[in-house]
Scaffold this active site. Structure first.
Site, mmCIF file in Angstrom:
data_model
loop_
_atom_site.group_PDB
_atom_site.id
_atom_site.type_symbol
_atom_site.label_atom_id
_atom_site.label_comp_id
_atom_site.label_asym_id
_atom_site.label_seq_id
_atom_site.Cartn_x
_atom_site.Cartn_y
_atom_site.Cartn_z
ATOM 1 N N GLY A 155 75.066 -32.746 58.614
ATOM 2 C CA GLY A 155 76.198 -31.884 58.981
ATOM 3 C C GLY A 155 76.439 -31.928 60.473
ATOM 4 O O GLY A 155 76.104 -32.913 61.146
ATOM 5 N N THR A 189 75.381 -26.790 63.647
ATOM 6 C CA THR A 189 74.539 -26.264 62.562
ATOM 7 C C THR A 189 73.141 -26.868 62.652
ATOM 8 O O THR A 189 72.146 -26.175 62.417
ATOM 9 C CB THR A 189 75.172 -26.564 61.197
ATOM 10 O OG1 THR A 189 76.531 -26.133 61.217
ATOM 11 C CG2 THR A 189 74.444 -25.834 60.079
ATOM 12 N N GLY A 190 73.061 -28.144 63.018
ATOM 13 C CA GLY A 190 71.753 -28.789 63.150
ATOM 14 C C GLY A 190 70.890 -28.081 64.185
ATOM 15 O O GLY A 190 69.700 -27.840 63.974
ATOM 16 N N LYS A 227 71.657 -27.382 48.762
ATOM 17 C CA LYS A 227 72.815 -26.527 49.039
ATOM 18 C C LYS A 227 73.975 -27.391 49.499
ATOM 19 O O LYS A 227 73.991 -27.913 50.601
ATOM 20 C CB LYS A 227 72.509 -25.478 50.118
ATOM 21 C CG LYS A 227 73.507 -24.326 49.999
ATOM 22 C CD LYS A 227 73.796 -23.592 51.259
ATOM 23 C CE LYS A 227 74.805 -24.246 52.154
ATOM 24 N NZ LYS A 227 76.186 -24.329 51.626
ATOM 25 N N VAL A 252 76.492 -30.955 64.613
ATOM 26 C CA VAL A 252 75.475 -30.737 65.645
ATOM 27 C C VAL A 252 75.180 -29.244 65.788
ATOM 28 O O VAL A 252 74.015 -28.825 65.860
ATOM 29 C CB VAL A 252 75.936 -31.313 67.004
ATOM 30 C CG1 VAL A 252 74.951 -30.970 68.106
ATOM 31 C CG2 VAL A 252 76.112 -32.824 66.910
ATOM 32 N N GLU A 280 70.804 -35.400 60.233
ATOM 33 C CA GLU A 280 71.841 -36.453 60.308
ATOM 34 C C GLU A 280 73.110 -35.755 60.781
ATOM 35 O O GLU A 280 73.749 -35.043 60.002
ATOM 36 C CB GLU A 280 72.085 -37.055 58.910
ATOM 37 C CG GLU A 280 70.951 -37.898 58.384
ATOM 38 C CD GLU A 280 70.940 -39.292 58.993
ATOM 39 O OE1 GLU A 280 71.901 -39.660 59.696
ATOM 40 O OE2 GLU A 280 69.952 -39.999 58.769
ATOM 41 N N GLU A 326 83.555 -34.434 68.885
ATOM 42 C CA GLU A 326 83.809 -34.947 67.535
ATOM 43 C C GLU A 326 84.942 -34.136 66.890
ATOM 44 O O GLU A 326 84.855 -32.909 66.781
ATOM 45 C CB GLU A 326 82.546 -34.826 66.671
ATOM 46 C CG GLU A 326 82.742 -35.492 65.309
ATOM 47 C CD GLU A 326 81.593 -35.228 64.343
ATOM 48 O OE1 GLU A 326 81.127 -34.089 64.250
ATOM 49 O OE2 GLU A 326 81.185 -36.191 63.666
ATOM 50 N N CYS A 341 80.957 -39.416 59.403
ATOM 51 C CA CYS A 341 80.153 -39.328 60.627
ATOM 52 C C CYS A 341 80.136 -40.652 61.382
ATOM 53 O O CYS A 341 80.080 -40.691 62.593
ATOM 54 C CB CYS A 341 78.735 -38.919 60.273
ATOM 55 S SG CYS A 341 77.998 -40.036 59.057
HETATM 56 P P1 NAD Z 1 78.596 -28.081 58.789
HETATM 57 O O1 NAD Z 1 77.496 -28.220 59.765
HETATM 58 O O2 NAD Z 1 79.637 -27.066 59.043
HETATM 59 O O3 NAD Z 1 78.010 -27.729 57.332
HETATM 60 C C1 NAD Z 1 77.092 -28.574 56.695
HETATM 61 C C2 NAD Z 1 76.271 -27.758 55.705
HETATM 62 O O4 NAD Z 1 75.505 -26.784 56.424
HETATM 63 C C3 NAD Z 1 77.105 -26.964 54.705
HETATM 64 O O5 NAD Z 1 76.476 -27.010 53.440
HETATM 65 C C4 NAD Z 1 77.067 -25.567 55.279
HETATM 66 O O6 NAD Z 1 77.262 -24.552 54.316
HETATM 67 C C5 NAD Z 1 75.663 -25.511 55.841
HETATM 68 N N1 NAD Z 1 75.443 -24.494 56.876
HETATM 69 C C6 NAD Z 1 76.357 -23.930 57.712
HETATM 70 N N2 NAD Z 1 75.760 -23.045 58.531
HETATM 71 C C7 NAD Z 1 74.436 -23.051 58.223
HETATM 72 C C8 NAD Z 1 73.296 -22.359 58.735
HETATM 73 N N3 NAD Z 1 73.395 -21.478 59.723
HETATM 74 N N4 NAD Z 1 72.094 -22.628 58.189
HETATM 75 C C9 NAD Z 1 71.966 -23.545 57.193
HETATM 76 N N5 NAD Z 1 73.013 -24.213 56.660
HETATM 77 C C10 NAD Z 1 74.231 -23.976 57.174
HETATM 78 O O7 NAD Z 1 79.232 -29.532 58.603
HETATM 79 P P2 NAD Z 1 80.533 -29.949 57.771
HETATM 80 O O8 NAD Z 1 81.737 -29.447 58.476
HETATM 81 O O9 NAD Z 1 80.344 -29.626 56.338
HETATM 82 O O10 NAD Z 1 80.443 -31.548 57.899
HETATM 83 C C11 NAD Z 1 80.931 -32.258 58.985
HETATM 84 C C12 NAD Z 1 79.828 -32.655 59.934
HETATM 85 O O11 NAD Z 1 78.801 -33.390 59.250
HETATM 86 C C13 NAD Z 1 80.322 -33.603 61.020
HETATM 87 O O12 NAD Z 1 79.768 -33.208 62.250
HETATM 88 C C14 NAD Z 1 79.785 -34.959 60.600
HETATM 89 O O13 NAD Z 1 79.634 -35.884 61.635
HETATM 90 C C15 NAD Z 1 78.484 -34.569 59.996
HETATM 91 N N6 NAD Z 1 77.985 -35.620 59.099
HETATM 92 C C16 NAD Z 1 76.915 -36.401 59.497
HETATM 93 C C17 NAD Z 1 76.463 -37.448 58.683
HETATM 94 C C18 NAD Z 1 75.325 -38.340 59.091
HETATM 95 O O14 NAD Z 1 74.783 -39.042 58.235
HETATM 96 N N7 NAD Z 1 74.921 -38.386 60.350
HETATM 97 C C19 NAD Z 1 77.100 -37.686 57.467
HETATM 98 C C20 NAD Z 1 78.176 -36.873 57.103
HETATM 99 C C21 NAD Z 1 78.606 -35.847 57.917
#
Ligand code: NAD
Length: 493
Positions: free
Chosen positions: A232, A236-237, A180, A234, A255, A391, A290
């Site tokens: 993505g 959402t994680g 996704k 924190v 990640e 962040e 990130c």
């Molecule tokens: P996000 O958490 O908003 O979204 C990431 C993904 O999660 C998207 O596909 C989104 O649709 C999905 N998502 C959202 N809510 C969800 C839920 N409840 N259940 C399951 N999936 C869901 O992140 P973003 O704004 O797209 O990306 C930016 C973030 O990603 C920053 O915090 C960045 O640091 C992090 N990031 C980390 C790494 C790494 O390797 N550590 C790499 C790139 C980006």
């Protein structure tokens, strides 16, 4: 698909079980070019029943895929890499148009994604077990068994690079995948699916698109998805960890974000380090990475000169259209991120930090319809302020003064995050002590941003769980099984 892009709009579908599919309720999400405001097209907003169909297709394909010889799987992944490489320009154009980053950078992303596919294909025969010593007549050995269906959820900032590199390990290890992508940047993942559909067996690779809280959540909570890998934020994680643990035991790797320190000691060469600070902040992706080193911690004796030189360098960076080779920074991905960046600029000023340059939206000329912000540098940022702690994921770099080595390490570790860190010094003792003491999964000494293929990448603390980009990532898509055989009770004993 890139041809359609030039023509005007893309009416994209999802790949589920080898078929192109709309959302079951017909729902669509509009996808925009953040540099121009133009509508690129639409993607399906997948429902839970769409995710069910994708997982069912992946589940149905899993048995035959895991029974293939590893080299046969690797051969297909290598063919996928070659087919993508042949269409690199299309992929780069889609990513740049949809996420606003510079075309030159997105070309590098495509090359990195292709190289990750090849890297993991090359490791296929390393997914193996061990034989344990035991008494005569008994043997115990281990094998590595794939999970079945892997749910892979990725963010917006490196759309193709993550789509490609994050499916490589699970596929090579013998799992099928439902990917996704971010709802803001799904097009290159769908083009990847298009290319893969001619190479991989039906159902081995599926892509569902849509808003995270519905389609992402449906994937995470699905009873037939036992392994989830997420890249993505924190927030959402944490939601994914909670949700995954509600009714079943699942393996989850994360990640997540960073607020990464770049620490400058007085013996560092200032020209080199100012240049590194600019590169390390990834302004070429508008800071949306990130691993961006968004906190510069600088020794008091060189602080003023560092801040002046850094501000001068950053103020010269030229925002521009992503396909203009003269542009040095592109557009912010969407309105929400833009508002967040501008909000933090206001917060920084209210907190008493000194805005040295940038931080304003570009509202004139050819960039007026896009989401462009002049790269910002804040000096005198208090270590416990929101600007230093949260962040932003945008082009806002903060600088803080430290007095001695102890102070530097304390400040470097004073956030919830621990993804990357960098130190500039000629003193071997300081470099080693810093590398040992800093809370980070990836540390650079006199360097920024570089990732060597095969070096484990990932975070500590709230930056995540697990490591990727290495053999460990490949093995993390398997579970170890021990098999004990008693085979002889005869005269040889
Ligand atoms: P996000 O958490 O908003 O979204 C990431 C993904 O999660 C998207 O596909 C989104 O649709 C999905 N998502 C959202 N809510 C969800 C839920 N409840 N259940 C399951 N999936 C869901 O992140 P973003 O704004 O797209 O990306 C930016 C973030 O990603 C920053 O915090 C960045 O640091 C992090 N990031 C980390 C790494 C790494 O390797 N550590 C790499 C790139 C980006």
């Amino acid at each position: 698909m890139a041809d359609t892009l030039v023509a005007g709009t893309i009416d994209a579908r999802m790949l589920i079980g080898g078929e192109w599919s709309a959302a079951s309720n017909g729902a669509l999400i509009e996808t925009l070019n953040p540099a121009t405001g133009a509508v690129l097209g639409t993607i399906p907003d997948a429902t839970r029943s769409d995710v069910d169909r994708a997982v069912a297709a992946a589940h149905a394909a899993a048995g035959a895929w895991r029974r293939l010889a590893p080299v046969a799987r690797a051969e297909m992944v290598n063919r996928l890499a070659a087919a993508v490489e042949a269409r690199s320009e299309e992929f780069a154009a889609l990513d740049s148009a949809e996420n606003g980053s510079l075309l030159t950078e997105m070309r590098r992303d495509i090359a990195a994604g292709v190289s990750a596919l090849r890297y993991f294909a090359g490791l296929a025969l390393q997914v193996r077990g061990e034989t344990l010593p035991g008494p005569t007549g008994e043997i115990t050995y281990t094998t590595r068994v794939p999970f079945g269906v892997v749910g892979r959820i990725v963010p917006f900032n490196h759309p193709f690079m993550f789509a490609a590199s994050k499916i490589a390990a699970p596929l090579v290890a013998g799992n099928t995948v439902v990917l996704k992508p971010s709802e803001f940047t799904s097009l290159s993942a769908l083009l990847l699916a298009d290319v893969a559909n001619d190479i991989l067996p039906v159902g081995v690779f599926n892509v569902v698109t849509g808003a995270g809280p519905e389609s992402g959540d449906a994937l995470v909570s699905h009873p037939n998805v036992h392994r989830i890998a997420f890249t993505g934020s924190v927030a959402t994680g944490l939601a994914i960890q909670r949700r995954a643990a509600e009714r079943m035991v699942k393996t989850v790797s994360l990640e997540l974000g960073g607020k990464n320190p770049l620490v400058v000691f007085p013996d560092a060469d200032l020209d080199t380090v100012v240049d590194a600070a600019v590169r390390g902040m990834n302004f070429t992706w508008q800071g949306q990475s990130c691993g961006s080193l968004s906190r510069n911690l600088v020794h008091a004796s060189i602080y003023d000169e560092f801040v002046d030189r850094l501000a001068e360098r950053v103020s010269a960076l030229r925002p521009g259209l992503p396909d203009d080779p003269a542009s040095q920074t592109g557009a912010i991905v969407n309105d929400r991120q833009l508002a967040k960046v501008l909000d933090y600029v206001r917060i920084g000023q209210e907190e008493g930090a000194r805005l040295m340059t940038g931080g304003t939206r570009v509202v004139d000329g050819v960039l007026a319809d896009g989401l462009f912000v002049r790269p910002a540098v804040f000096a005198d940022v208090a270590i416990d302020s929101r600007l230093a702690q949260e962040e932003i994921f945008g082009p806002v770099l903060s600088v803080t003064r430290f007095s001695d080595e102890h102070d530097a390490i304390r400040m470097a570790n004073a956030t919830q995050f621990g993804l990357t860190a960098s130190v500039f010094t000629q003193d071997l003792g300081i470099a080693h002590r810093f590398a040992e003491s800093v809370d980070a999964g990836y540390v650079w000494v006199n360097e920024v941003s570089r990732h060597l293929p095969g070096a484990p990448y990932g975070g500590v603390k709230n930056s995540g769980i697990g490591r990727e980009e290495d053999l460990g990532e490949l093995l993390s898509y398997t579970q170890t099984k021990s098999i004990h055989i008693t085979y002889a009770h005869g005269s040889l004993r």
